[in-house]
Design a protein around this motif. Structure first.
Motif, PDB file in Angstrom:
ATOM      1  N   ALA A 118       0.846  -1.198   0.000  1.00  7.14           N
ATOM      2  CA  ALA A 118       0.000   0.000   0.000  1.00  7.14           C
ATOM      3  C   ALA A 118       0.885   1.254   0.000  1.00  7.14           C
ATOM      4  O   ALA A 118       1.938   1.278   0.652  1.00  7.14           O
ATOM      5  N   VAL A 142      -5.447   4.022   6.821  1.00  9.93           N
ATOM      6  CA  VAL A 142      -4.909   3.037   7.768  1.00  9.93           C
ATOM      7  C   VAL A 142      -3.725   3.642   8.511  1.00  9.93           C
ATOM      8  O   VAL A 142      -2.815   4.192   7.893  1.00  9.93           O
ATOM      9  N   GLY A 151      -0.033  -7.350  17.929  1.00 12.24           N
ATOM     10  CA  GLY A 151      -0.934  -7.516  16.797  1.00 12.24           C
ATOM     11  C   GLY A 151      -2.078  -6.523  16.782  1.00 12.24           C
ATOM     12  O   GLY A 151      -3.033  -6.677  16.036  1.00 12.24           O
ATOM     13  N   VAL A 154      -2.754  -1.569  14.527  1.00 13.86           N
ATOM     14  CA  VAL A 154      -3.304  -1.075  13.268  1.00 13.86           C
ATOM     15  C   VAL A 154      -4.696  -0.500  13.504  1.00 13.86           C
ATOM     16  O   VAL A 154      -5.540  -1.174  14.083  1.00 13.86           O
ATOM     17  N   GLU A 186      -1.165   4.678   5.750  1.00 12.41           N
ATOM     18  CA  GLU A 186      -1.157   4.050   4.426  1.00 12.41           C
ATOM     19  C   GLU A 186      -2.536   3.913   3.813  1.00 12.41           C
ATOM     20  O   GLU A 186      -3.572   4.004   4.484  1.00 12.41           O
ATOM     21  N   ASN A 225     -10.769  -6.344  16.659  1.00  9.57           N
ATOM     22  CA  ASN A 225      -9.666  -7.148  16.146  1.00  9.57           C
ATOM     23  C   ASN A 225      -9.101  -8.021  17.253  1.00  9.57           C
ATOM     24  O   ASN A 225      -8.991  -7.596  18.396  1.00  9.57           O
TER      25      ASN A 225
HETATM   26  P1  AMP Z   1      -1.870  -6.397  11.112  1.00 10.22           P
HETATM   27  O1  AMP Z   1      -1.945  -6.179  12.596  1.00 10.22           O
HETATM   28  O2  AMP Z   1      -0.755  -5.666  10.434  1.00 10.22           O
HETATM   29  O3  AMP Z   1      -2.007  -7.833  10.748  1.00 10.22           O
HETATM   30  O4  AMP Z   1      -3.185  -5.732  10.534  1.00 10.22           O
HETATM   31  C1  AMP Z   1      -4.409  -6.141  11.023  1.00 10.22           C
HETATM   32  C2  AMP Z   1      -5.416  -6.125   9.930  1.00 10.22           C
HETATM   33  O5  AMP Z   1      -5.646  -4.792   9.486  1.00 10.22           O
HETATM   34  C3  AMP Z   1      -4.998  -6.863   8.673  1.00 10.22           C
HETATM   35  O6  AMP Z   1      -5.205  -8.232   8.757  1.00 10.22           O
HETATM   36  C4  AMP Z   1      -5.900  -6.232   7.651  1.00 10.22           C
HETATM   37  O7  AMP Z   1      -7.183  -6.817   7.693  1.00 10.22           O
HETATM   38  C5  AMP Z   1      -6.007  -4.805   8.131  1.00 10.22           C
HETATM   39  N1  AMP Z   1      -5.112  -3.939   7.370  1.00 10.22           N
HETATM   40  C6  AMP Z   1      -3.828  -3.659   7.603  1.00 10.22           C
HETATM   41  N2  AMP Z   1      -3.329  -2.832   6.661  1.00 10.22           N
HETATM   42  C7  AMP Z   1      -4.342  -2.586   5.804  1.00 10.22           C
HETATM   43  C8  AMP Z   1      -4.475  -1.806   4.605  1.00 10.22           C
HETATM   44  N3  AMP Z   1      -3.467  -1.087   4.110  1.00 10.22           N
HETATM   45  N4  AMP Z   1      -5.679  -1.800   3.999  1.00 10.22           N
HETATM   46  C9  AMP Z   1      -6.710  -2.495   4.493  1.00 10.22           C
HETATM   47  N5  AMP Z   1      -6.654  -3.246   5.603  1.00 10.22           N
HETATM   48  C10 AMP Z   1      -5.485  -3.294   6.251  1.00 10.22           C
END
Ligand code: AMP
Ligand code: GLY
Length: 427
Positions: A118, A142, A151, A154, A186, A225
């Protein structure tokens, strides 16, 4: 052989069960392990972040090989510390673990080497971040804390005010501590998500069977989440053609980029991918096995896991033929009521007829032993996993087994695999 596995969740239980299949393994220690792991290994009361404690123990017990499974000890340099004492390990060293430890690093790497991800910008000043978000004026947007955040670092902001609140909570209120000193803002990507774990020795990369996580707490991808509420493997969206594109544009370029940066990556490299209209893009890298992806991937691995891990350590992965069973696997996480927010611990558990169900394995994530009985000790408690000839069969067996589990407040999602089944119907 005496092995040591660092960690104490469902992922570590799955790794330990698989390592035990090797007849040369005489003993496995787990730091710290959990109530269920105690049935397959010797728990050692040393936390996964206590690097000095782990090294002292490994030296004292003359451990022959160590698997460092969680992100925290890897990013803290656990592998470096063990190998300095002559103990061979599976897992990246600290210089390579930065691929997960810093999102600013990983985004910079992808940009420098043209690896699809992204669009983004990095900020260390909240005002500049908000000004950028205002100027971009694209929602959702994001916002990610740079460092490890269990985890949870985000935030997907649907509006400008949500984005402003997210920046403030990460950078000013330090919601994720020092992880939020820098943030990445992002572009929001759309499409099915795929997890691909891989073995790599820094030269060769061997992807494992693909999988699909379910991150939200409630059915229909509602709720907060979580660390992951269930998984299926393989992921039907991840076709052979897409796999080839990923190998050419993401997997090999990442392994080569890390070498060029003087940070060769050895261990399990996890690619969190989004299959967008414009092709597969990297959402995140993890420097370790995923949890609960491991609980569906390793049961399908036919090749001896220790043999692969030793080959990764010795940088001769190219000599090993890594094979997966063409079956399917499903894992349903049974969680404590309230997770991922406050929940009760210490609830007595019963397992019904689960031990007698064919093709079912219950991996323990958050359990402990108390007065000879198993009690809950975490948010994600069990990963109830089954294999089957196809995905419907695996899901049916996993859900039949999940029904047998009882403890106060127990809950699980009823729709693990539903999206994958839809994709299969449309094939
Ligand atoms: P992570 O903790 O990095 O695994 O992110 C958690 C969740 O956020 C991911 O599994 C995606 O579903 C969502 N996510 C992270 N980055 C993006 C993005 N650029 N666009 C959309 N969804 C995102
Ligand atoms: N299941 C996602 C992760 O392990 O980060």
């Amino acid at each position: 052989m005496k092995l040591l596995v660092v960690g104490g969740g469902g992922r570590e239980h799955a790794i330990i069960k698989k390592l035990r299949e090797n007849p040369e393994v005489t003993e496995i220690f787990a730091c710290p392990g959990n109530g269920g792991i105690a049935m397959d290994a010797t728990n050692v009361d040393i936390g996964a972040k206590d690097i000095d404690g782990i090294v002292d123990f490994a030296v004292r017990e003359q451990v022959d090989f160590c698997v460092v499974a969680p992100d925290d000890p890897l990013v803290l340099g656990c592998v470096d510390a063990l190998e300095a004492k002559g103990i061979p390990c599976f897992g990246p060293n600290q210089k390579a673990a930065i691929l997960e430890g810093s999102k600013v690093f990983s985004k910079g790497l992808m940009q420098k080497y043209g690896i699809p991800t992204a669009k983004y910008a990095v900020f260390d000043d909240p005002k500049a971040a908000v000004a950028y978000i205002r100027e971009q004026n694209q929602f959702p947007t994001v916002i990610k804390a740079d460092g490890l955040a269990l985890g949870k670092g985000v935030i997907i902001a649907a509006t400008l005010s949500e984005a402003e609140a997210a920046v403030a909570s990460i950078m000013e209120d330090k919601l994720f501590g020092d992880s939020g000193n820098h943030i990445v803002v992002e572009e929001f990507l759309q499409g099915p998500e795929v997890s691909v774990l891989s073995f790599t020795d820094g030269k060769t990369i061997v992807p494992m069977v693909s999988s699909m996580d379910h991150k939200r707490a409630l059915d229909g991808d509602r709720g907060l989440n979580t660390g992951g509420m269930g998984t299926v493997a393989p992921n039907p969206y991840y076709t052979k053609e897409i796999a080839q594109v990923c190998m050419d544009t993401i997997f090999l370029p990442t392994v080569r980029a890390m070498c060029k940066e003087g940070r060769p990556f050895k261990g399990c490299l996890y690619f969190g991918l989004m299959l967008t209209e414009n092709g597969p893009k990297v959402i995140e890298y993890n420097c370790r096995f995923g949890d609960p992806e491991t609980q569906v991937v390793l049961p399908l691995l036919k090749t001896d896991l220790l043999t692969i891990m030793q080959a990764v350590h010795d940088e001769r992965l190219a000599d090993v033929n890594v094979e997966f069973d063409p079956k399917s696997a499903a894992c349903v996480i049974v969680a404590s009521g309230g997770y991922p927010q406050a929940y009760k611990k210490g609830c007595v558990m019963s397992f019904g007829n689960v031990d007698n169900l064919p093709d079912v394995t219950v991996y323990h994530a958050g359990t402990a032993e108390k007065d000879g009985r198993l009690v809950t000790a975490g948010g994600r408690v069990l990963g109830v996993t089954a294999t089957g000839e196809d995905l419907p069969a695996a899901l049916q067996k996993a859900y039949a087994a999940a029904q047998e589990i009882q403890f106060e407040g127990a809950f699980y999602r009823r729709d693990i695999g539903a999206r994958a089944l839809k994709a299969l119907e449309n094939e």
